[in-house]
Every structure is written in structure tokens, then in C-alpha cells.
Enzyme design. Structure first.
Site, short mmCIF file in Angstrom:
data_model
loop_
_atom_site.label_atom_id
_atom_site.label_comp_id
_atom_site.label_asym_id
_atom_site.label_seq_id
_atom_site.Cartn_x
_atom_site.Cartn_y
_atom_site.Cartn_z
N TYR A 1 -12.38 -3.12 -3.84
CA TYR A 1 -12.86 -2.82 -2.39
C TYR A 1 -14.48 -3.00 -2.54
O TYR A 1 -14.96 -2.71 -1.38
CB TYR A 1 -12.12 -1.74 -1.50
CG TYR A 1 -10.94 -1.94 -1.08
CD1 TYR A 1 -10.57 -2.74 -0.26
CD2 TYR A 1 -9.96 -1.04 -1.67
CE1 TYR A 1 -9.27 -3.13 0.25
CE2 TYR A 1 -8.54 -1.09 -1.06
CZ TYR A 1 -8.25 -2.28 -0.18
OH TYR A 1 -6.95 -2.32 0.46
N LYS B 1 0.88 -1.28 -0.02
CA LYS B 1 0.12 -0.13 0.04
C LYS B 1 0.79 1.34 -0.11
O LYS B 1 2.08 1.23 0.23
CB LYS B 1 -0.94 -0.05 1.02
CG LYS B 1 -1.97 -1.24 1.04
CD LYS B 1 -3.00 -0.90 2.34
CE LYS B 1 -3.95 -2.04 2.27
NZ LYS B 1 -4.91 -1.96 3.56
N GLU C 1 -9.67 -10.74 -7.48
CA GLU C 1 -8.52 -9.61 -7.47
C GLU C 1 -7.51 -9.63 -8.22
O GLU C 1 -7.22 -8.68 -8.85
CB GLU C 1 -8.22 -9.50 -5.97
CG GLU C 1 -9.37 -9.26 -4.88
CD GLU C 1 -8.93 -9.37 -3.27
OE1 GLU C 1 -9.59 -9.22 -2.64
OE2 GLU C 1 -7.80 -9.76 -3.10
N ASN D 1 -2.11 0.36 7.20
CA ASN D 1 -1.65 -0.94 7.76
C ASN D 1 -0.84 -1.68 6.60
O ASN D 1 -0.59 -2.98 6.62
CB ASN D 1 -2.83 -1.70 8.18
CG ASN D 1 -3.69 -2.11 6.94
OD1 ASN D 1 -3.55 -1.70 5.73
ND2 ASN D 1 -5.03 -2.59 7.28
N HIS E 1 -2.12 -5.55 1.73
CA HIS E 1 -3.44 -6.29 1.46
C HIS E 1 -2.98 -7.46 1.04
O HIS E 1 -2.08 -7.83 0.26
CB HIS E 1 -4.18 -5.55 0.24
CG HIS E 1 -5.23 -6.41 -0.27
ND1 HIS E 1 -6.50 -6.47 0.43
CD2 HIS E 1 -5.20 -7.02 -1.37
CE1 HIS E 1 -7.25 -7.39 -0.23
NE2 HIS E 1 -6.51 -7.85 -1.27
P1 IDP Z 1 -7.97 -6.75 5.60
O1 IDP Z 1 -7.13 -5.72 4.81
O2 IDP Z 1 -7.45 -7.06 6.70
O3 IDP Z 1 -8.64 -7.69 4.61
P2 IDP Z 1 -10.79 -5.31 5.51
O4 IDP Z 1 -11.60 -5.51 6.70
O5 IDP Z 1 -10.92 -5.91 4.38
O6 IDP Z 1 -9.25 -5.81 6.29
O7 IDP Z 1 -10.55 -3.91 5.24
C1 IDP Z 1 -9.98 -3.49 3.91
C2 IDP Z 1 -9.02 -2.32 4.33
O8 IDP Z 1 -9.87 -1.10 4.70
C3 IDP Z 1 -8.23 -2.34 5.66
O9 IDP Z 1 -6.96 -3.11 5.39
C4 IDP Z 1 -8.00 -1.08 6.15
O10 IDP Z 1 -6.80 -0.37 5.43
C5 IDP Z 1 -9.20 -0.54 5.86
N1 IDP Z 1 -10.09 -0.54 7.01
C6 IDP Z 1 -10.87 -1.45 7.47
N2 IDP Z 1 -11.57 -1.18 8.56
C7 IDP Z 1 -11.34 0.30 8.63
C8 IDP Z 1 -11.77 1.19 9.79
O11 IDP Z 1 -12.68 0.68 10.78
N3 IDP Z 1 -11.45 2.44 9.60
C9 IDP Z 1 -10.28 2.94 8.52
N4 IDP Z 1 -10.07 1.82 7.56
C10 IDP Z 1 -10.45 0.49 7.87
MG MG Z 2 -10.02 -7.69 3.25
#
Ligand code: IDP
Ligand code: MG
Length: 145
Positions: free
Chosen positions: A49, A9, A126, A112, A115
Site C-alpha cells: 500500500y 482480505k 504487487e 470491503n 483487493h
Molecule cells: P481500492 O482498494 O478500491 O483500490 P484504494 O483507494 O487503493 O482503493 O484504497 C486501498 C484500500 O484502503 C481500500 O480498499 C480500503 O480498504 C482502504 N481505504 C481507502 N480509502 C479509505 C478511507 O477513506 N478510509 C478508510 N479506509 C480506506
Molecule cells: Mg487501490
């Protein structure tokens, strides 16, 4: 044998952590079969997404992932999807184990770093958003001297 889509990212690129992240997956025995650097546009981000459409963080997420270049890669190996998810750690770095990429180096739930696909079905979907079939290159893992 499984394949998973990995995105390095914008925060990881800006902090020069791409090499370390790629290296961690390679050290788990996973093989790179496709890789490119690109800047995602809004359409691609919304498609990638799509499952999060309507959530409070969706617009911020699309804005963040399109803000700067990323690396997209396909990693292949046994249980690749699970291995990558475990190596990444939980979504929120504050909750992720310090042994994981996110737990060790992630700054917050948006920043974070990485992905990884969460299921075989999503991996397939994807991968096809980022790579055409002829951009996925298979090769032997034996050293060819
Ligand atoms: P993942 O990346 O661990 O699969 P997902 O729930 O699929 O997590 O969410 C996709 C991305 O959306 C996350 O990696 C993060 O960057 C962002 N995200 C998820 N939940 C939140 C939130 O509550 N606030 C802000 N960003 C979030
Ligand atoms: Mg995810």
C-alpha cells in the site's frame, strides 16, 4: 493477456466469503495462475500500500490487512485488471453497485473484502511482492482427459 493481483482480505476470510469471491472471478473467465494463504506482516503491507503512505487511513489500513490471514492470488485473462475492478465495485461499498462483490457484501470502506490491482504497472509490482516467478503456474484451459 493480463494478470492482476487479488487479495481476499481478512474480513472476507472471517466471514467465509473467499470461495464466492474466487468463484465470481472464475465465472468471468479468469484463470487462477497462483494462490496462497498467508498473514501479511507490516513490512509487506506498507510495501503493498506504499501509494497510500501519509494518508489519514494508512495506519488503520496496515493494521487491518495484517490482522488476520488472507488469500493472495494471481488471476489471468483478457482485460483481467478491468474485469476484476468492475466485479469488485467501487472502494466504498455504500457507493458500489449491488451487483458487485463490495456493493453486495462489503460492510464499509475498510471492510470491503477484496483487493485488485488498478493498472498493469501496479499489477506487476504487487504480484512480485507476493509471488516468485516459479510460483506462477501456467496451464492450458483445454480439458486434458
Ligand atoms: P481500492 O482498494 O478500491 O483500490 P484504494 O483507494 O487503493 O482503493 O484504497 C486501498 C484500500 O484502503 C481500500 O480498499 C480500503 O480498504 C482502504 N481505504 C481507502 N480509502 C479509505 C478511507 O477513506 N478510509 C478508510 N479506509 C480506506
Ligand atoms: Mg487501490
Amino acid at each position: 493477456m493480463e494478470r492482476s493481483l487479488v487479495l481476499i482480505k481478512p474480513d472476507a476470510m472471517q466471514r467465509k466469503l473467499a470461495g464466492i469471491i474466487i468463484s465470481r472471478f472464475e465465472r468471468q473467465g479468469l484463470k487462477i495462475v497462483a494462490m496462497k494463504m498467508l498473514q501479511m506482516d507490516k513490512t509487506l503491507a506498507q510495501q503493498h500500500y506504499a501509494v497510500h503512505q501519509g494518508k489519514t487511513f494508512f495506519n488503520d489500513l496496515v493494521e487491518f490487512i495484517t490482522s488476520s490471514p488472507i488469500i493472495a492470488a494471481v488471476f489471468e485473462g483478457e482485460r483481467a485488471i478491468e474485469v476484476i475492478r468492475q466485479t469488485m465495485g467501487e472502494t466504498d461499498p455504500a457507493k458500489a453497485s449491488s451487483h458487485t462483490i463490495r456493493g453486495n457484501s462489503g460492510l464499509d470502506i475498510q471492510h470491503n473484502l477484496v483487493h485488485g490491482s488498478d493498472s498493469a504497472e501496479n499489477a506487476k509490482r504487487e504480484i512480485s511482492l507476493f509471488f516468485s516467478p516459479d510460483e506462477i503456474l501456467d496451464y492450458s484451459e483445454e480439458i486434458d482427459k
